[in-house]
Enzyme design. Structure first.
Site, PDB file in Angstrom:
ATOM      1  N   GLU A 176      -7.962  12.601 -14.540  1.00 52.15           N
ATOM      2  CA  GLU A 176      -8.919  12.032 -13.593  1.00 52.15           C
ATOM      3  C   GLU A 176     -10.293  12.644 -13.830  1.00 52.15           C
ATOM      4  OE1 GLU A 176      -8.739   9.771 -11.272  1.00 52.15           O
ATOM      5  OE2 GLU A 176      -6.683   9.548 -10.573  1.00 52.15           O
ATOM      6  N   ARG A 215       0.848  -1.184   0.000  1.00 55.86           N
ATOM      7  CA  ARG A 215       0.000   0.000   0.000  1.00 55.86           C
ATOM      8  C   ARG A 215       0.889   1.240   0.000  1.00 55.86           C
ATOM      9  NH1 ARG A 215      -5.205   1.238   3.940  1.00 55.86           N
ATOM     10  NH2 ARG A 215      -5.935   3.065   2.776  1.00 55.86           N
ATOM     11  N   ARG A 254      -9.616  16.525 -13.122  1.00 58.12           N
ATOM     12  CA  ARG A 254      -8.307  16.793 -12.549  1.00 58.12           C
ATOM     13  C   ARG A 254      -7.258  16.347 -13.554  1.00 58.12           C
ATOM     14  NH1 ARG A 254      -6.908  13.493  -7.552  1.00 58.12           N
ATOM     15  NH2 ARG A 254      -5.254  12.476  -8.758  1.00 58.12           N
TER      16      ARG A 254
END
Length: 295
Positions: free
Chosen positions: A267, A213, A250
């Site tokens: 995005e 992660r 974005r």
């Protein structure tokens, strides 16, 4: 619904779970929407009981698990878009959930990070003379993304095998060293206007496993875009199919080998707006959402 009734707006999000970051902006946005006179509800995109037709507008905000269930998500967007107005529209969602759009932007003359694609079954062809990045065409938060040197070829091959086994098409890009100096700049647009901009540091550090992660927005800070950054962002948005229908966008930029800004990512599905970093932008977002809802 009468013309005098309050606008009903669904702020579309996802269920909490492992690997899903909480949307700290959502409660603020919902509160301010209500203060402006709207009926605003946070609704899970996969809620089987959600009545999308009861809303004037459904705004996709933090469906941050969509890349794990891309086909299911795009099918939902099609259904939701038939029941009410969806922002951004289903056609935009379908186009933007597959990062092969970077090739289309480049073909349209938009400066973009050079990208090759390796689908399941394709021969493994990885660079042997420069550092590079491998990541999926459908992904978010740097999931299944890693940075490699040519000497790490075998590790990269194992990543590709894992991705292909799970049905992912991989992207292979040169590691853009400009990000280590200038960072990655995110230019946010809402209602067709620049809302604000931010800058963050490099996400992919050497040696970080692809399945680890990552911190999605390290060192995030406000940013004032320069004219060349604005120009590239506007060129990218103009090249989007159905561009006039975009409520929000974005554009993530980095400096290419020539030192000029180029598109890292576009995005258009569920971009984090970073409203906690830019609280002054909240009224502008509320105004644009209400306008899109017809109020």
């Amino acid at each position: 619904m009468s013309r005098t009734s309050a606008a009903r707006v669904a702020l579309v999000t996802c269920r909490p779970g492992p690997g899903v970051t909480a949307d700290i902006d959502l409660p603020v946005l919902a509160r301010e929407m209500r203060a402006a006179g709207a009926d605003a509800d946070a609704v899970y995109w996969d809620d089987p009981d959600a009545d999308w037709a009861a809303y004037d507008l459904a705004v996709i905000r933090s469906t941050w698990d969509y890349s794990w269930r891309a086909a299911e998500f795009t099918a939902w967007a099609e259904r939701c878009g038939k029941a009410t107005r969806l922002a951004n529209p289903a056609a935009v969602v379908r186009w933007n959930t597959d990062k092969r759009y970077l090739g289309e932007l480049a073909a349209a003359g938009v400066p973009a990070v050079p990208t090759r694609y390796l689908a399941p079954g394709d021969p493994v062809d990885l660079p042997d003379d420069h550092e590079y990045v491998v990541k999926p065409t459908s992904g978010a938060g740097a999931r299944f993304a890693a940075r490699y040197t040519p000497e790490e070829h075998d590790t990269a091959v194992r990543q590709l095998a894992r991705m292909h086994a799970e049905g992912f098409t991989a992207m292979v890009q040169p590691y853009v060293r400009g990000i280590d100096v200038g960072g990655e700049r995110a230019l946010q647009f809402f209602g067709g206007q620049l809302l604000h901009a931010s800058r963050k540091g490099a996400v992919l550090t050497p040696g970080t496993p692809y399945d680890a992660r990552k911190v999605a927005h390290p060192g995030l800070e406000p940013w004032t875009p320069c004219p060349s950054e604005l120009a590239v962002a506007e060129r990218a948005l103009a090249a989007v199919p159905n561009a006039p229908e975009l409520l929000y966008a974005r554009v993530d930029l980095v400096d290419g080998e020539d030192g000029q800004p180029c598109v890292m990512e576009l995005e258009l599905v569920e971009p984090n707006l970073f409203l906690s970093l830019h609280p002054g932008s909240v009224p502008k977002v509320v105004e644009a959402v209400l306008a899109a809802a017809g109020r």
